[in-house]
Design a protein around this motif. Sequence first.
Motif, PDB file in Angstrom:
ATOM      1  N   ASN A  69       0.800  -1.229   0.000  1.00 44.83           N
ATOM      2  CA  ASN A  69       0.000   0.000   0.000  1.00 44.83           C
ATOM      3  C   ASN A  69       0.835   1.283   0.000  1.00 44.83           C
ATOM      4  O   ASN A  69       0.304   2.377   0.192  1.00 44.83           O
ATOM      5  N   LYS A  70       2.134   1.112  -0.185  1.00 42.69           N
ATOM      6  CA  LYS A  70       3.008   2.287  -0.293  1.00 42.69           C
ATOM      7  C   LYS A  70       2.585   3.096  -1.530  1.00 42.69           C
ATOM      8  O   LYS A  70       2.422   2.521  -2.605  1.00 42.69           O
ATOM      9  N   PRO A  71       2.375   4.404  -1.396  1.00 40.18           N
ATOM     10  CA  PRO A  71       1.830   5.153  -2.535  1.00 40.18           C
ATOM     11  C   PRO A  71       2.824   5.352  -3.677  1.00 40.18           C
ATOM     12  O   PRO A  71       3.999   5.578  -3.430  1.00 40.18           O
ATOM     13  N   ASP A  72       2.324   5.274  -4.928  1.00 39.84           N
ATOM     14  CA  ASP A  72       3.147   5.627  -6.084  1.00 39.84           C
ATOM     15  C   ASP A  72       2.897   7.105  -6.428  1.00 39.84           C
ATOM     16  O   ASP A  72       2.187   7.801  -5.692  1.00 39.84           O
ATOM     17  N   THR A  73       3.481   7.558  -7.525  1.00 46.50           N
ATOM     18  CA  THR A  73       3.393   8.985  -7.872  1.00 46.50           C
ATOM     19  C   THR A  73       1.940   9.462  -8.004  1.00 46.50           C
ATOM     20  O   THR A  73       1.572  10.519  -7.498  1.00 46.50           O
ATOM     21  N   MET A  74       1.141   8.645  -8.683  1.00 48.13           N
ATOM     22  CA  MET A  74      -0.273   9.016  -8.882  1.00 48.13           C
ATOM     23  C   MET A  74      -1.004   9.045  -7.531  1.00 48.13           C
ATOM     24  O   MET A  74      -1.777   9.970  -7.252  1.00 48.13           O
ATOM     25  N   ASP A  75      -0.729   8.040  -6.694  1.00 48.82           N
ATOM     26  CA  ASP A  75      -1.383   7.970  -5.379  1.00 48.82           C
ATOM     27  C   ASP A  75      -1.049   9.200  -4.532  1.00 48.82           C
ATOM     28  O   ASP A  75      -1.904   9.746  -3.835  1.00 48.82           O
ATOM     29  N   LYS A  76       0.216   9.615  -4.603  1.00 50.73           N
ATOM     30  CA  LYS A  76       0.646  10.766  -3.790  1.00 50.73           C
ATOM     31  C   LYS A  76      -0.111  12.027  -4.200  1.00 50.73           C
ATOM     32  O   LYS A  76      -0.484  12.846  -3.356  1.00 50.73           O
ATOM     33  N   LEU A  77      -0.351  12.152  -5.496  1.00 51.56           N
ATOM     34  CA  LEU A  77      -1.096  13.307  -5.998  1.00 51.56           C
ATOM     35  C   LEU A  77      -2.498  13.321  -5.378  1.00 51.56           C
ATOM     36  O   LEU A  77      -2.989  14.360  -4.928  1.00 51.56           O
ATOM     37  N   ALA A  78      -3.135  12.156  -5.340  1.00 54.16           N
ATOM     38  CA  ALA A  78      -4.491  12.061  -4.783  1.00 54.16           C
ATOM     39  C   ALA A  78      -4.471  12.273  -3.267  1.00 54.16           C
ATOM     40  O   ALA A  78      -5.290  13.019  -2.726  1.00 54.16           O
ATOM     41  N   LEU A  79      -3.506  11.655  -2.581  1.00 51.14           N
ATOM     42  CA  LEU A  79      -3.436  11.799  -1.120  1.00 51.14           C
ATOM     43  C   LEU A  79      -3.166  13.263  -0.752  1.00 51.14           C
ATOM     44  O   LEU A  79      -3.782  13.805   0.173  1.00 51.14           O
ATOM     45  N   ASP A  80      -2.258  13.905  -1.502  1.00 47.21           N
ATOM     46  CA  ASP A  80      -1.953  15.314  -1.222  1.00 47.21           C
ATOM     47  C   ASP A  80      -3.188  16.188  -1.450  1.00 47.21           C
ATOM     48  O   ASP A  80      -3.407  17.161  -0.738  1.00 47.21           O
ATOM     49  N   PHE A  81      -3.979  15.814  -2.445  1.00 45.39           N
ATOM     50  CA  PHE A  81      -5.224  16.545  -2.697  1.00 45.39           C
ATOM     51  C   PHE A  81      -6.149  16.429  -1.473  1.00 45.39           C
ATOM     52  O   PHE A  81      -6.668  17.427  -0.979  1.00 45.39           O
ATOM     53  N   PHE A  82      -6.317  15.210  -0.953  1.00 46.56           N
ATOM     54  CA  PHE A  82      -7.216  15.032   0.200  1.00 46.56           C
ATOM     55  C   PHE A  82      -6.660  15.684   1.473  1.00 46.56           C
ATOM     56  O   PHE A  82      -7.407  16.006   2.380  1.00 46.56           O
ATOM     57  N   LEU A  83      -5.340  15.848   1.512  1.00 47.77           N
ATOM     58  CA  LEU A  83      -4.729  16.488   2.692  1.00 47.77           C
ATOM     59  C   LEU A  83      -4.769  18.018   2.590  1.00 47.77           C
ATOM     60  O   LEU A  83      -4.501  18.712   3.564  1.00 47.77           O
ATOM     61  N   SER A  84      -5.111  18.530   1.408  1.00 47.50           N
ATOM     62  CA  SER A  84      -5.092  19.990   1.213  1.00 47.50           C
ATOM     63  C   SER A  84      -6.492  20.600   1.357  1.00 47.50           C
ATOM     64  O   SER A  84      -7.486  19.884   1.315  1.00 47.50           O
ATOM     65  N   ASP A  85      -6.523  21.935   1.490  1.00 47.31           N
ATOM     66  CA  ASP A  85      -7.811  22.639   1.600  1.00 47.31           C
ATOM     67  C   ASP A  85      -8.626  22.518   0.321  1.00 47.31           C
ATOM     68  O   ASP A  85      -9.845  22.638   0.335  1.00 47.31           O
ATOM     69  N   GLU A  86      -7.915  22.281  -0.767  1.00 45.36           N
ATOM     70  CA  GLU A  86      -8.552  22.164  -2.073  1.00 45.36           C
ATOM     71  C   GLU A  86      -9.666  21.110  -2.083  1.00 45.36           C
ATOM     72  O   GLU A  86     -10.604  21.183  -2.861  1.00 45.36           O
ATOM     73  N   SER A  87      -9.511  20.097  -1.231  1.00 44.43           N
ATOM     74  CA  SER A  87     -10.450  18.970  -1.270  1.00 44.43           C
ATOM     75  C   SER A  87     -11.682  19.196  -0.402  1.00 44.43           C
ATOM     76  O   SER A  87     -12.534  18.321  -0.312  1.00 44.43           O
ATOM     77  N   GLU A  88     -11.771  20.376   0.215  1.00 47.82           N
ATOM     78  CA  GLU A  88     -12.916  20.629   1.092  1.00 47.82           C
ATOM     79  C   GLU A  88     -14.228  20.385   0.345  1.00 47.82           C
ATOM     80  O   GLU A  88     -14.418  20.891  -0.768  1.00 47.82           O
ATOM     81  N   ASN A  89     -15.103  19.612   0.933  1.00 55.31           N
ATOM     82  CA  ASN A  89     -16.401  19.255   0.325  1.00 55.31           C
ATOM     83  C   ASN A  89     -16.284  18.417  -0.945  1.00 55.31           C
ATOM     84  O   ASN A  89     -17.260  18.247  -1.667  1.00 55.31           O
ATOM     85  N   LYS A  90     -15.094  17.913  -1.251  1.00 51.11           N
ATOM     86  CA  LYS A  90     -14.970  17.039  -2.428  1.00 51.11           C
ATOM     87  C   LYS A  90     -14.853  15.597  -1.949  1.00 51.11           C
ATOM     88  O   LYS A  90     -14.082  15.296  -1.047  1.00 51.11           O
ATOM     89  N   GLN A  91     -15.639  14.731  -2.545  1.00 51.83           N
ATOM     90  CA  GLN A  91     -15.714  13.342  -2.069  1.00 51.83           C
ATOM     91  C   GLN A  91     -14.763  12.405  -2.816  1.00 51.83           C
ATOM     92  O   GLN A  91     -14.619  11.252  -2.436  1.00 51.83           O
ATOM     93  N   TYR A  92     -14.173  12.896  -3.918  1.00 50.23           N
ATOM     94  CA  TYR A  92     -13.339  11.993  -4.718  1.00 50.23           C
ATOM     95  C   TYR A  92     -12.321  12.775  -5.545  1.00 50.23           C
ATOM     96  O   TYR A  92     -12.392  14.007  -5.653  1.00 50.23           O
ATOM     97  N   PHE A  93     -11.387  12.028  -6.139  1.00 51.80           N
ATOM     98  CA  PHE A  93     -10.377  12.575  -7.041  1.00 51.80           C
ATOM     99  C   PHE A  93     -10.314  11.594  -8.211  1.00 51.80           C
ATOM    100  O   PHE A  93     -10.092  10.400  -7.988  1.00 51.80           O
ATOM    101  N   ALA A  94     -10.545  12.059  -9.422  1.00 55.10           N
ATOM    102  CA  ALA A  94     -10.558  11.137 -10.567  1.00 55.10           C
ATOM    103  C   ALA A  94      -9.786  11.726 -11.738  1.00 55.10           C
ATOM    104  O   ALA A  94      -9.853  12.940 -11.987  1.00 55.10           O
ATOM    105  N   ARG A  95      -9.058  10.901 -12.452  1.00 54.09           N
ATOM    106  CA  ARG A  95      -8.276  11.340 -13.609  1.00 54.09           C
ATOM    107  C   ARG A  95      -8.210  10.228 -14.646  1.00 54.09           C
ATOM    108  O   ARG A  95      -8.451   9.068 -14.336  1.00 54.09           O
ATOM    109  N   LYS A  96      -7.806  10.637 -15.858  1.00 54.25           N
ATOM    110  CA  LYS A  96      -7.477   9.647 -16.883  1.00 54.25           C
ATOM    111  C   LYS A  96      -5.962   9.663 -17.047  1.00 54.25           C
ATOM    112  O   LYS A  96      -5.363  10.746 -17.109  1.00 54.25           O
ATOM    113  N   ILE A  97      -5.354   8.486 -17.076  1.00 55.68           N
ATOM    114  CA  ILE A  97      -3.916   8.396 -17.326  1.00 55.68           C
ATOM    115  C   ILE A  97      -3.738   7.934 -18.767  1.00 55.68           C
ATOM    116  O   ILE A  97      -4.255   6.877 -19.149  1.00 55.68           O
ATOM    117  N   VAL A  98      -3.045   8.751 -19.559  1.00 53.43           N
ATOM    118  CA  VAL A  98      -2.855   8.397 -20.958  1.00 53.43           C
ATOM    119  C   VAL A  98      -1.442   7.863 -21.136  1.00 53.43           C
ATOM    120  O   VAL A  98      -0.467   8.560 -20.866  1.00 53.43           O
TER     121      VAL A  98
END
Length: 204
Positions: free
Chosen positions: A106-135
């Motif tokens: 469960n150690k986070p990879d680069t993509m995971d860190k981006l999502a975890l940092d989002f949930f740890l930041s004020d930016e995620s207030e009232n946001k229930q999820y983080f979703a992206r497309k990886i090309v």
Amino acid sequence: MKAIIFILFSFYSVFAFASEETLSDLNLVKLTPDEENSIVSLGKKASDQVSQKLMKTMLADIKSVGIAEAARGWSKSVTIINDIADSFELGMTIRRPTYQYRNPINKPDTMDKLALDFFLSDESENKQYFARKIVEKDNNRYVYYQPMYVTQKCLLCHSSNMSEDVKKVLEEKYPDDHSNNLKLAALRAAIRVELPESAIKSGQ
Ligand code: HEC
């Protein structure tokens, strides 16, 4: 001779950098509204199933064998999660990345860190999820993350107040544990649901 050394070094550099994925290597694309609806609906459904099944199983285990033995057998959580992912029959994978990992898978990879940092930041207030497309060449995929927070029950096996028998089991099984000192209401992990492009495109 110099030219040969230069060529060899160039090859070395390419391989050395290729092994360490950085954020700029990840080609992330914002989702169209249709894509977002599809990935969020599947991601949420799968994540909610994971949370509910894990909680139900955990409480039943604690009741039947006690906290320490429930902790000893809890690597089965990974099987429970994989079974839920497979049940969708869409090529889905589910993980629970976290900075405070107990199981190294469960150690986070680069993509995971981006999502975890989002949930740890004020930016995620009232946001229930983080979703992206990886090309990525031949491997376009969608990722959906849903945050999971520390509740009172979790502290039985994830805090400095654990009872001695639980501590002993965990120290034996997980010598490199980063989750044995969690605080109530803190971000615990994100449930990561990944789907191949085909799973979303075909459903539209
Ligand atoms: C009975 C003890 C016990 C309780 C209670 C417990 N956990 Fe855990 N938890 C564990 C063990 C053991 C692992 C490692 C499982 C493995 O081997 O994959 C773990 C792993 C995890 C993981 C996977 C990430 C990692 O650290 O590897 C998450 C997320 C998690 N727990 C969240 C929770 C939450 C949220 C709660 C409260 C609702 C909770 N746990 C309650 C014992 C417990």
